[in-house]
Design an enzyme around this catalytic site. Structure first.
Site, PDB file in Angstrom:
ATOM      1  CG  HIS A   1     -49.986 -16.267 -30.504  1.00  0.00           C
ATOM      2  ND1 HIS A   1     -51.308 -16.150 -30.116  1.00  0.00           N
ATOM      3  CD2 HIS A   1     -49.993 -16.201 -31.859  1.00  0.00           C
ATOM      4  CE1 HIS A   1     -52.072 -15.994 -31.181  1.00  0.00           C
ATOM      5  NE2 HIS A   1     -51.297 -16.006 -32.257  1.00  0.00           N
TER       6      HIS A   1
ATOM      7  CG  MET B   1     -55.467 -17.849 -33.844  1.00  0.00           C
ATOM      8  SD  MET B   1     -54.917 -17.616 -32.149  1.00  0.00           S
ATOM      9  CE  MET B   1     -55.972 -16.254 -31.606  1.00  0.00           C
TER      10      MET B   1
ATOM     11  CG  HIS C   1     -50.253 -18.334 -25.147  1.00  0.00           C
ATOM     12  ND1 HIS C   1     -50.017 -19.147 -26.236  1.00  0.00           N
ATOM     13  CD2 HIS C   1     -50.916 -17.249 -25.624  1.00  0.00           C
ATOM     14  CE1 HIS C   1     -50.509 -18.574 -27.320  1.00  0.00           C
ATOM     15  NE2 HIS C   1     -51.057 -17.417 -26.982  1.00  0.00           N
TER      16      HIS C   1
ATOM     17  CG  ASP D   1     -54.772 -18.211 -28.214  1.00  0.00           C
ATOM     18  OD1 ASP D   1     -55.445 -17.802 -27.262  1.00  0.00           O
ATOM     19  OD2 ASP D   1     -53.770 -17.614 -28.667  1.00  0.00           O
ATOM     20  N   GLY D   2     -58.319 -18.740 -27.647  1.00  0.00           N
ATOM     21  CA  GLY D   2     -59.370 -17.737 -27.840  1.00  0.00           C
ATOM     22  C   GLY D   2     -60.718 -18.176 -27.300  1.00  0.00           C
ATOM     23  N   GLY D   3     -61.192 -17.504 -26.249  1.00  0.00           N
ATOM     24  CA  GLY D   3     -62.512 -17.809 -25.702  1.00  0.00           C
ATOM     25  C   GLY D   3     -62.597 -19.165 -25.022  1.00  0.00           C
TER      26      GLY D   3
ATOM     27  CB  SER E   1     -53.249 -16.078 -22.684  1.00  0.00           C
ATOM     28  OG  SER E   1     -52.952 -14.779 -23.143  1.00  0.00           O
TER      29      SER E   1
ATOM     30  CG  ASP F   1     -51.209 -13.784 -26.506  1.00  0.00           C
ATOM     31  OD1 ASP F   1     -51.254 -14.530 -27.500  1.00  0.00           O
ATOM     32  OD2 ASP F   1     -51.788 -14.034 -25.437  1.00  0.00           O
TER      33      ASP F   1
ATOM     34  CG  MET G   1     -51.099 -12.504 -32.762  1.00  0.00           C
ATOM     35  SD  MET G   1     -52.180 -12.289 -31.343  1.00  0.00           S
ATOM     36  CE  MET G   1     -51.033 -12.705 -30.044  1.00  0.00           C
TER      37      MET G   1
ATOM     38  CG  MET H   1     -50.763  -8.713 -29.781  1.00  0.00           C
ATOM     39  SD  MET H   1     -52.449  -8.278 -29.338  1.00  0.00           S
ATOM     40  CE  MET H   1     -52.921  -9.723 -28.380  1.00  0.00           C
TER      41      MET H   1
END
Ligand code: DX5
Ligand code: ZN
Length: 220
Positions: A65, A136, A32, A174-176, A7, A34, A67, A36
Site C-alpha cells: 500500500h 480507506m 499488507h 483498511d483502517g480501524g 498490516s 504500508d 502512501m 509512507m
C-alpha cells in the site's frame, strides 16, 4: 471466504521476518505492507529494500500500500523487491494512470485507493483496469485510528460496480478494522480485510483470523 491481510505496520519491526512467518502460520491470506514517505502522509515507514529483505521469510502474497507522492517513480523497485499487489492513492501527485500501467506492465496486480474524504467516484476512470479497490476507513498515515462508518456506502458502490463488470475484483478495506467493523464491511460487500492493531494486540491472532474468514455471504 473473506481474505485477511494483517498490516505489518503494527508488528515488531525489529523482527519483521519472524513476524511475517508468524502471520502466515496464523492463517492470513496476504501480508499488507504500508509504505509512507513523510510527504503524502506525515509518517515515514520503509521502502523497497526492506521489502526485498523480508521477501524470503514468507510465501504470503505481499500487498503493498503506497502512501507516497508520484508513486509511478518507484513501481519498478517494488516489483523487483517482491511485491505481488501494489495499490496507489488517487490523491497522490503524478499520474495514477501511469502508476497503474507500470504495476500491470510488471505483471503484478494493480490497486487504487482513496482516503475517507475523497469521493468514491474518483475511482471511476480506473475501475476497469484494477484487480483491487482499497477503501480507506481511516485517513492514511497511522495505525490505531477509529473506523469511519460513513465510508460503508463506498464499499456498496464498488460492490455494485464489481457485480456488474468484474466479480473477481478484490474489494479490500483498511483502517480501524476489528471483529465488529470487519463484519460491517463484509456485509457491505468487501472481500478482504486489512487490520493492524486489532490483530497484533492479540498474543495469538489465529482464532481471530479464522473467525473473520467466516464472514460473508455463506456465513450462518
Ligand atoms: C494506515 C494504514 C493501515 C494501518 C491500519 O495508514 O494504511 O494499513 O496499518 O491499522 P489499524 O488496523 O490499526 O487501523
Ligand atoms: Zn494500509
Amino acid at each position: 471466504m473473506t481474505k485477511i491481510a494483517p498490516s505489518m505496520l503494527s508488528c515488531d519491526f525489529s523482527r519483521l521476518g519472524e513476524e511475517l512467518a508468524r502471520v502466515e502460520r496464523s492463517g492470513a491470506d496476504w501480508a499488507h505492507l504500508d509504505v509512507m514517505d513523510g510527504m503524502f502522509v506525515p509518517n515515514l515507514t520503509f521502502g523497497a529494500p526492506v521489502i526485498k529483505c523480508a521477501r524470503h521469510w514468507t510465501k504470503l502474497p505481499f500487498d503493498v500500500h503506497l502512501m507516497i507522492e508520484d508513486p509511478a517513480r518507484y513501481i519498478d523497485d517494488f516489483a523487483k523487491a517482491g511485491a505481488d499487489w501494489i495499490t496507489v492513492h488517487t490523491e497522490a501527485s503524478g499520474s495514477t494512470d501511469e502508476a497503474i500501467k507500470k504495476i500491470l506492465d510488471n505483471g503484478l496486480k494493480a490497486g487504487a485507493t482513496l482516503n475517507p474524504g475523497t469521493p468514491v467516484t474518483d475511482l471511476d476512470p480506473y475501475l476497469d483496469k484494477l484487480d483491487q479497490v482499497l477503501i480507506m476507513t481511516v485517513n492514511a498515515g497511522f495505525g490505531g485510528q477509529k473506523f469511519h462508518e460513513e465510508c460503508l456506502p463506498k464499499i456498496e458502490y464498488i460492490r455494485k460496480w464489481a457485480d456488474e463488470h468484474n466479480p473477481k475484483l478484490e474489494i479490500t478495506v483498511d483502517g480501524g478494522i476489528n471483529r465488529e467493523t470487519g463484519k460491517m464491511c463484509v456485509d457491505a460487500g468487501a472481500t478482504c480485510l486489512v487490520a493492524g492493531s486489532s490483530l497484533f494486540k492479540l498474543e495469538d491472532m489465529t482464532d481471530e483470523i479464522a473467525l473473520w474468514k467466516t464472514y460473508g455471504p455463506n456465513a450462518e
